[in-house]
Scaffold this motif. Structure first.
Motif, PDB file in Angstrom:
ATOM      1  N   LYS A 104      -8.153  11.763  -2.516  1.00  0.00           N
ATOM      2  CA  LYS A 104      -6.773  12.193  -2.697  1.00  0.00           C
ATOM      3  C   LYS A 104      -6.719  13.713  -2.638  1.00  0.00           C
ATOM      4  CE  LYS A 104      -4.137  10.080  -5.682  1.00  0.00           C
ATOM      5  NZ  LYS A 104      -3.567   9.404  -6.884  1.00  0.00           N
ATOM      6  N   GLY A 105      -5.822  14.239  -1.818  1.00  0.00           N
ATOM      7  CA  GLY A 105      -5.783  15.672  -1.567  1.00  0.00           C
ATOM      8  C   GLY A 105      -5.539  16.506  -2.806  1.00  0.00           C
ATOM      9  N   ARG A 106      -4.669  16.059  -3.697  1.00  0.00           N
ATOM     10  CA  ARG A 106      -4.396  16.860  -4.882  1.00  0.00           C
ATOM     11  C   ARG A 106      -5.625  16.957  -5.776  1.00  0.00           C
ATOM     12  NH1 ARG A 106       0.375  14.607  -8.392  1.00  0.00           N
ATOM     13  NH2 ARG A 106      -0.435  16.079  -9.917  1.00  0.00           N
ATOM     14  N   TYR A 107      -6.484  15.916  -5.747  1.00  0.00           N
ATOM     15  CA  TYR A 107      -7.689  15.960  -6.569  1.00  0.00           C
ATOM     16  C   TYR A 107      -8.701  16.966  -6.023  1.00  0.00           C
ATOM     17  CZ  TYR A 107      -5.933  11.703  -8.830  1.00  0.00           C
ATOM     18  OH  TYR A 107      -5.174  10.788  -9.518  1.00  0.00           O
ATOM     19  N   ASP A 108      -8.795  17.091  -4.718  1.00  0.00           N
ATOM     20  CA  ASP A 108      -9.676  18.117  -4.144  1.00  0.00           C
ATOM     21  C   ASP A 108      -9.291  19.499  -4.660  1.00  0.00           C
ATOM     22  OD1 ASP A 108     -11.053  16.234  -2.662  1.00  0.00           O
ATOM     23  OD2 ASP A 108      -9.922  16.587  -0.821  1.00  0.00           O
ATOM     24  N   ILE A 109      -7.984  19.773  -4.669  1.00  0.00           N
ATOM     25  CA  ILE A 109      -7.494  21.075  -5.133  1.00  0.00           C
ATOM     26  C   ILE A 109      -7.805  21.267  -6.606  1.00  0.00           C
ATOM     27  CG2 ILE A 109      -5.401  22.425  -5.540  1.00  0.00           C
ATOM     28  CD1 ILE A 109      -4.261  21.008  -2.979  1.00  0.00           C
ATOM     29  N   MET A 110      -7.524  20.255  -7.409  1.00  0.00           N
ATOM     30  CA  MET A 110      -7.745  20.369  -8.850  1.00  0.00           C
ATOM     31  C   MET A 110      -9.233  20.498  -9.179  1.00  0.00           C
ATOM     32  SD  MET A 110      -4.922  17.570 -10.142  1.00  0.00           S
ATOM     33  CE  MET A 110      -5.333  17.716 -11.887  1.00  0.00           C
ATOM     34  N   LEU A 111     -10.075  19.766  -8.468  1.00  0.00           N
ATOM     35  CA  LEU A 111     -11.513  19.841  -8.736  1.00  0.00           C
ATOM     36  C   LEU A 111     -12.065  21.235  -8.445  1.00  0.00           C
ATOM     37  CD1 LEU A 111     -12.560  16.375  -7.289  1.00  0.00           C
ATOM     38  CD2 LEU A 111     -12.876  17.093  -9.661  1.00  0.00           C
ATOM     39  N   ARG A 112     -11.512  21.897  -7.448  1.00  0.00           N
ATOM     40  CA  ARG A 112     -11.937  23.273  -7.166  1.00  0.00           C
ATOM     41  C   ARG A 112     -11.418  24.244  -8.228  1.00  0.00           C
ATOM     42  NH1 ARG A 112     -10.602  21.767  -1.774  1.00  0.00           N
ATOM     43  NH2 ARG A 112      -8.575  22.820  -1.914  1.00  0.00           N
ATOM     44  N   HIS A 113     -10.196  23.981  -8.696  1.00  0.00           N
ATOM     45  CA  HIS A 113      -9.544  24.938  -9.592  1.00  0.00           C
ATOM     46  C   HIS A 113     -10.007  24.815 -11.037  1.00  0.00           C
ATOM     47  CE1 HIS A 113      -6.399  27.652 -10.938  1.00  0.00           C
ATOM     48  NE2 HIS A 113      -5.975  26.740 -11.815  1.00  0.00           N
TER      49      HIS A 113
ATOM     50  N   GLU B 262       0.806  -1.220   0.000  1.00  0.00           N
ATOM     51  CA  GLU B 262       0.000   0.000   0.000  1.00  0.00           C
ATOM     52  C   GLU B 262       0.843   1.276   0.000  1.00  0.00           C
ATOM     53  OE1 GLU B 262      -2.239  -2.425   3.323  1.00  0.00           O
ATOM     54  OE2 GLU B 262      -0.163  -2.287   2.579  1.00  0.00           O
ATOM     55  N   ILE B 263       0.301   2.298  -0.620  1.00  0.00           N
ATOM     56  CA  ILE B 263       0.735   3.683  -0.445  1.00  0.00           C
ATOM     57  C   ILE B 263      -0.446   4.404   0.186  1.00  0.00           C
ATOM     58  CG2 ILE B 263       1.431   5.820  -1.578  1.00  0.00           C
ATOM     59  CD1 ILE B 263       2.699   4.127  -3.781  1.00  0.00           C
ATOM     60  N   MET B 264      -0.214   5.023   1.326  1.00  0.00           N
ATOM     61  CA  MET B 264      -1.301   5.617   2.097  1.00  0.00           C
ATOM     62  C   MET B 264      -1.311   7.141   1.957  1.00  0.00           C
ATOM     63  SD  MET B 264      -2.514   2.826   3.418  1.00  0.00           S
ATOM     64  CE  MET B 264      -3.709   3.473   4.613  1.00  0.00           C
ATOM     65  N   GLU B 265      -2.485   7.716   2.049  1.00  0.00           N
ATOM     66  CA  GLU B 265      -2.651   9.154   2.249  1.00  0.00           C
ATOM     67  C   GLU B 265      -3.601   9.301   3.429  1.00  0.00           C
ATOM     68  OE1 GLU B 265      -4.471  13.024  -0.038  1.00  0.00           O
ATOM     69  OE2 GLU B 265      -3.180  11.679  -1.206  1.00  0.00           O
ATOM     70  N   GLY B 266      -3.065   9.686   4.577  1.00  0.00           N
ATOM     71  CA  GLY B 266      -3.856   9.652   5.799  1.00  0.00           C
ATOM     72  C   GLY B 266      -4.214   8.212   6.126  1.00  0.00           C
ATOM     73  N   GLU B 267      -5.487   7.948   6.283  1.00  0.00           N
ATOM     74  CA  GLU B 267      -5.938   6.595   6.602  1.00  0.00           C
ATOM     75  C   GLU B 267      -6.361   5.799   5.377  1.00  0.00           C
ATOM     76  OE1 GLU B 267      -9.053   7.076   9.436  1.00  0.00           O
ATOM     77  OE2 GLU B 267      -7.722   7.722  11.056  1.00  0.00           O
ATOM     78  N   ASN B 268      -6.227   6.392   4.203  1.00  0.00           N
ATOM     79  CA  ASN B 268      -6.710   5.751   2.983  1.00  0.00           C
ATOM     80  C   ASN B 268      -5.569   5.187   2.146  1.00  0.00           C
ATOM     81  OD1 ASN B 268      -9.502   6.465   3.370  1.00  0.00           O
ATOM     82  ND2 ASN B 268      -8.964   8.564   2.779  1.00  0.00           N
ATOM     83  N   VAL B 269      -5.743   3.959   1.669  1.00  0.00           N
ATOM     84  CA  VAL B 269      -4.824   3.434   0.663  1.00  0.00           C
ATOM     85  C   VAL B 269      -5.241   4.020  -0.673  1.00  0.00           C
ATOM     86  CG1 VAL B 269      -6.222   1.315   0.460  1.00  0.00           C
ATOM     87  CG2 VAL B 269      -3.911   1.370  -0.459  1.00  0.00           C
TER      88      VAL B 269
END
Length: 456
Positions: free
Chosen positions: A154-163, A75-82
């Motif tokens: 995924k954090g980068r997707y939150d940013i991109m979806l807003r932008h 796994e590669i994790m981001e916070g608690e999510n794989v």
């Protein structure tokens, strides 16, 4: 899209502009060390009702990733999510709406690419069968509205979806609805990079045409053969396109660095989290004036992250990425690197390809790029149509693969992997046109049939 695991505590700060070319310079390799990297995305759907499964639903995307672990993935994790997996075959990652991507390992020959691709497809099909998941080999979700698609955590997707809606009308479609095949290839020097960049950028519309495989949107024909390619025309003009400067005299690493400094940022990665810097300037970051991180200066890792946030038709990092092809079945997944390896990894073939395209004006290249999503091989170029030169380009690629003489255990060379593209040129119909023929003919307008015939 790339996946960060953690902030590198020893990542050096950028102290001068000369360091910005270092990732590209460090990518230089002698011919014996040139490798082939292949990336491909798949649409995931639930067999019972063909909905796009959410990350955390039972038998959904998270369970699919975890189900792959027994095949040697971790796994590669981001916070608690794989959010990704890594292993000897590269990395398995998630696109924004749960499209599954394999970013393959750097391999020596196309026989290995073929084996890697088939191994991955067998693995996801085996795991998916346990939860009634299927996988579509198309370049676009054929029948889903945006609001019917899930979002991956995924954090980068939150940013991109807003932008994305701030800079174009189709950026959300790019993120949520598309699937692609990409090829990553090496170069030996700055001059070699420049020649390969020019040839691959000029001929990227041909790859788009040959692999055009996205003719349906929200349940009906969309008027394009590669709607996926059309989407990029209104995603974000600051980070997409045909890069006219690549064809200018003196093009090299520094000119690409200048381009990337003008590309607005998306984020900065710190302590396992993505900090929103959308629309901000990397030049300001170099001066310690980034609003998202006032007083901080960037590291080499920050610059490498930034290099991954531009999406031109060909992209330069420490290798060249060919980005023009729609998703498709196994045979075409391998055919894409076969095309580019044949054209770019043999000097005779590379010179012949450059001779073919060097006389095209920038206006002709732009017209070709804008015409291909609708017209594919009928797009205009050099007083004729793209299909008129497709056979010649494939012949050059075939000669390049033959010259490489990389044989499998049965003594066959790599030219066999071009066969699907030869068939397309011989028929005069790209994959999307064949789907449209079925839709208008034997399917009687019933697009649900595509799930039966376009699944892996």
């Amino acid at each position: 899209m790339s996946t960060r695991e953690a902030t590198d505590q020893h990542d050096p700060l950028i102290s001068g502009l000369d360091q910005l070319a270092s990732p590209m310079q460090e990518g230089e390799k002698p011919r014996a060390q040139w490798r082939i990297g292949t990336e491909h995305e798949k649409i995931v759907y639930r067999g019972t009702d063909r909905h796009a499964p959410a990350y955390d639903e039972a038998g959904g995307i998270r369970d699919l990733l975890m189900g792959l672990k027994p095949y040697g993935w971790s796994e590669i994790m981001e916070g608690e999510n794989v959010i990704a997996l890594k292993g000897s075959d590269g990395a398995v990652s998630l696109e924004p709406a749960g499209q599954i991507e394999l970013s393959g390992a750097p391999l020596e020959n196309l026989h290995q690419t073929d084996a890697e691709t088939r191994r991955h497809i067998d693995q996801v099909k085996s795991v998916g069968a346990k939860s009634n998941l299927g996988f579509l080999s198309l370049g676009l979700y054929p029948d889903k509205r945006r609001d019917e698609l899930p979002i991956m955590p995924k954090g980068r997707y939150d940013i991109m979806l807003r932008h994305m809606p701030r800079v174009g009308s189709l950026g959300l479609d790019m993120m949520l609805r598309t699937c692609t095949i990409q090829t990553n290839l090496d170069y030996s020097s700055e001059a070699d990079m420049a020649q390969k960049f020019r040839v691959s950028l000029a001929l990227q519309p041909l790859a788009t045409a040959l692999f055009a495989n996205s003719p349906f949107l929200e349940g009906k024909p969309n008027g394009y053969l590669s709607y996926r390619s059309h989407i990029w025309s209104d995603t974000d003009p600051a980070r997409t396109g045909m890069l006219p400067f690549v064809f200018e005299d003196g093009f090299g690493y520094e000119r690409y660095v200048d381009y990337m400094l003008d590309v607005p940022m998306y984020f900065v990665f710190r302590e396992g989290k993505y900090i929103d810097a959308a629309g901000q300037s990397f030049r300001d970051f170099l001066d310690g004036k980034l609003p998202a991180l006032p007083g901080e200066r960037p590291t080499i890792g920050d610059w490498q992250d930034h290099l991954s946030t531009a999406f031109p038709e060909v992209r330069l990092k420490s290798f060249l990425e060919m980005r023009g092809a729609d998703g498709g079945p196994v045979e075409r997944i391998v055919a894409l690197p076969a095309l580019w390896v044949g054209l770019l990894y043999d000097q005779g073939a590379l010179d012949a390809a450059w001779d073919l395209v060097k006389g095209w004006s920038m206006e002709e290249r732009e017209t070709l790029r804008s015409s291909v999503p609708k017209l594919a091989l009928d797009a205009p170029i050099a007083g004729g149509r793209l299909g008129d030169i497709a056979g010649e380009v494939l012949a050059i690629a075939r000669s390049g693969l033959k010259a490489r003489a990389r044989l499998n255990a049965e003594g066959a060379d790599e030219t066999r992997y071009l066969d699907p593209l030869d068939e397309i040129v011989a028929s005069g119909k790209v994959p999307a046109q064949l789907w449209l023929d079925k839709y208008l003919g034997e399917w009687g307008g019933d697009l649900s049939r595509v799930y039966d015939e376009a699944s892996f």
